[in-house]
Structure formats: C-alpha cells, structure tokens
Design a protein around this motif. Sequence first.
Motif, PDB file in Angstrom:
ATOM      1  N   TYR A 125       0.677  -1.099   0.014  1.00 40.51           N
ATOM      2  CA  TYR A 125      -0.133  -0.147  -0.005  1.00 40.51           C
ATOM      3  C   TYR A 125       0.835   1.358  -0.067  1.00 40.51           C
ATOM      4  O   TYR A 125       0.804   2.115  -0.819  1.00 40.51           O
ATOM      5  N   TYR A 126       1.914   1.361   1.102  1.00 37.62           N
ATOM      6  CA  TYR A 126       2.729   2.264   0.867  1.00 37.62           C
ATOM      7  C   TYR A 126       3.650   2.543  -0.259  1.00 37.62           C
ATOM      8  O   TYR A 126       3.820   3.829  -0.904  1.00 37.62           O
ATOM      9  N   GLY A 179       1.264   3.949  -2.993  1.00 40.18           N
ATOM     10  CA  GLY A 179       1.115   5.432  -2.961  1.00 40.18           C
ATOM     11  C   GLY A 179       2.152   6.227  -3.351  1.00 40.18           C
ATOM     12  O   GLY A 179       2.133   7.088  -4.135  1.00 40.18           O
ATOM     13  N   THR A 180       3.343   5.703  -2.932  1.00 34.83           N
ATOM     14  CA  THR A 180       4.471   6.500  -3.247  1.00 34.83           C
ATOM     15  C   THR A 180       4.835   6.415  -4.721  1.00 34.83           C
ATOM     16  O   THR A 180       5.316   7.608  -5.218  1.00 34.83           O
ATOM     17  N   VAL A 223       2.550   6.123  -7.074  1.00 32.75           N
ATOM     18  CA  VAL A 223       1.673   7.030  -7.777  1.00 32.75           C
ATOM     19  C   VAL A 223       2.012   8.496  -7.535  1.00 32.75           C
ATOM     20  O   VAL A 223       1.991   8.997  -8.684  1.00 32.75           O
TER      21      VAL A 223
END
Length: 458
Positions: free
Chosen positions: A170-171, A174-175, A177
Amino acid sequence: MRASSLATRLFLSATAWVVVILAITGFILSSVYRDATERAFDRRLNLYLRNLVAEVATPDEPPDRQFQSLGEPLFELPLSGWYWQITRTDTEKADTRASRSLWDKKLPKLDERSTDLTAAGVRLGYVDGPEGQDLRMVERPVDLGADGKYLVSVAGDATEIFDETRTFDYYLGGTFVALSIVLLLTTIFQVRFGLAPLKRISDSIADIRSGRAERLEGEFPVEIAPLARETNALIDANREIVERARTHVGNLAHAIKTPLSVIVNEATAHGADPFATKILEQADVMRDQVAHHLERARIAARLTIVGTVTEVAPTIEALRRTMEKIHRGRGVAIEVEADPQAKFRGERQDFEEMVGNLVDNACKWAASRVYIEARMERPAGPGAPPILRVTVDDDGRGLSAAERAQASRRGQRLDESKPGSGLGLSIVVELASLYGGSFSLGNAPIGGLRAELALPGV
C-alpha cells in the motif's frame, strides 16, 4: 495536445516508459520485501525449533520440566496460530506431544508434501492449520539413535507476513503513484521547454507570412539553427526570383510594345485601306491580349512574395480622394466606412487596382452617391485565415443578372458611351482569384449595383 503532434508523441512515449519501469520496480521491491519478511519470520521459527530440539535431545529431564522454556505465551493460548508439535516416528504407534495452543488438533507434515530439506536440514512451507488458519511452518527430523527418531515442527501465524507485505505494498503503491504524477509533470515541462524553440520558429514564420517580420531573428539551439538558416535563405531566394521575374516581365512588355506601335503606325499610314483596317483591328486585339497576360504574369510574380501586408483604411481613403478629383464634374459623393484594423494579405498595388477599378466603375454609373465598406470577418473554424470583405455600392440604375454575368467577362462592355477598355472588372476577377479570394456582383441597398470582394486578411 493533438494525437499527431510531436509533443503528444514524446509525452505518451515517456509516460509508457515511466509506467513500465515503475511497475517492474514495484514488483521487484514487493518481492524483495516479502522474501525479507519471510526470512525474519523463519529465523523466529528456527529459534523455537532449536529450543525444542534441545529439549528432545535431553531425555533425562523430568517430564514436567520439559518444553516449558520457549518463552512464548502464544503457545499456551488455544488456537492462537502459534503451535509446536513433537512426533516420535520410530514406533508403530506415533507418540505426539504438542503445545497447549494446539488442543486436540495436529499439524500436517511437510515431508508428506514432498517438501525438500534445506541445507540446514529443515523443511519450510505454508500449510493450513486448525480452523483454516494460514501457517508458516518449519519442520526438522531428529535422529537420537537408541533414544528414538522424532519429527519436530513449529508453526506460526502467516497472517503477520501477509499483513506486513500488504501494508508495504500500500505504501509502495501510494509512493509510486505520487512519483508517477511528479515524473509526468516533469515530462510535460521538459517537452514544452524542449520544443519551445520550434514553437518560436512557427510563430516567427507566421509573422513573416503576415508581414510583421521579414526574417527569422534570434538565437536558436544548435539542433534547429540550420533550419532557421535555410528558411532565411529560402526567403531571400524567393525575393530574388520575384525581382528577376518582374524585370523580365517589364522587358518583355517594352519589347512587344515597340513592334506593335510600328505595325499600327504603318497601317494608319494607308488610310481607309481594308487591309490596313483589319491590321489595326487585330493589333488592338493583340495589344489587349498582351496587356492582359503581362499583367497576369506580373501579378503572379508579386503573389510569390512572402509576408506582404497592406493597410486597408489608408489605401481606401487615398483612393476616395483620387476618385473625387477624377469625377469632380459629376458631383458624386463617396462615403467610406473602413475598419481601422483591417489588413490585406498582399501588395498595396494589387489592392489599389482591384478596389480602384470598382470605385471608378461605381462613380461612372452612380447618380450621386458611392458607398465603400471594408470589414474583417474572423474565421469560424480553427486554423482558417480571416477574410477581408470590401463592398462598393452605387445608386445608379444597377444591372440585371444577365448583365452582371456579361460585365465580369474579359473585355465585355455594356455601354460604349462610357470610357474604358472593358478590362476593369475582368482584372478584378483575375486578381481576386490569384489571391484565393472571390468577386461577385449584386444589388446595392442604396438602389444600384453592389460589387463585393472577399480577400485574404490578416
């Protein structure tokens, strides 16, 4: 950005590479992190396994003291997801000891699943535990010789591995993106910045075509500086060719006029001789033909010049003053309404010839009034050039549809009482056509004839 533009192609190709590289990098990082998490989890399991193997290898310990030193409360909590199991394998009836957390359940055996031993002599893998739990299990066979053979297993809740890996993903997603957005914005900036000189060249060429500039000026990057030099050289060569064409046309005109004058003079000297009369008639036709085609050649040569622009309002005002002097005896009032911003994409001499012929014709036929209007019409579609529309109205008797068609033919005259060669309107039609415009005749609101020109504007 259009699909056929260079900027779009650069942006799309850069975007595709960014997406592919980040996707591959994300997959590799996720796999590396999952492997690292599994290795850390396996070290923890192996620590418990070694403690159990040490307990098994010390059979002299009292039974109530054995297997109490693992130091993990989860082994005491029923169905906690953490289990150990010791199974004696050298007896007909398996002797099994297990943690309290396992209750009356049993752990599956990895050796029954054809899992190979590692270099450290253990088996590792995922298994289904009690209540459908996902377990990560380590298993080691222990041979104590006369004291027996055992299979020691330790299993932990694999949800910890999955949760940590999922959180990392997830992290990481997000990073990546955010990084993708930053990279795409950077790509847009680089494309616009890198192609800015091309946009400057395009604007400069548009200025040359519209007459606001004569050459490409300024410094350009080394990659496109040759393009700017060659463009300037092409413009210079174009001007030289046009000047040579003008000179040749003028020389030809003078060379033809002299023999024609000699022929006319000789024919005139023979008086009323029918042969001389025929020669004079044909000489007039030749003179008109030569004048017409030389004028057309001269106009075509001027049209090849890039960047010539004519101010409309001052030109029409000068024509008005000239025509008022020429037709002063008829008392014709000439009114002008011209857009101060109107510009004609062409030479002033050609514009004066077109509008001058129309105004002169209107003054000849008007009863008392001639009205001239010039306005710009902006293009309806993108990329289309503006249109300069010039209308000349008079309050004379006007023309029928048949007469209007006849009047625009070269050399056709409706009234021999009016001075002129009859070539005026045909020259207007020819000039307007060469400039990519149009000419039409209609009925004027003030009662007479309307002559309308549609020409390329700026």
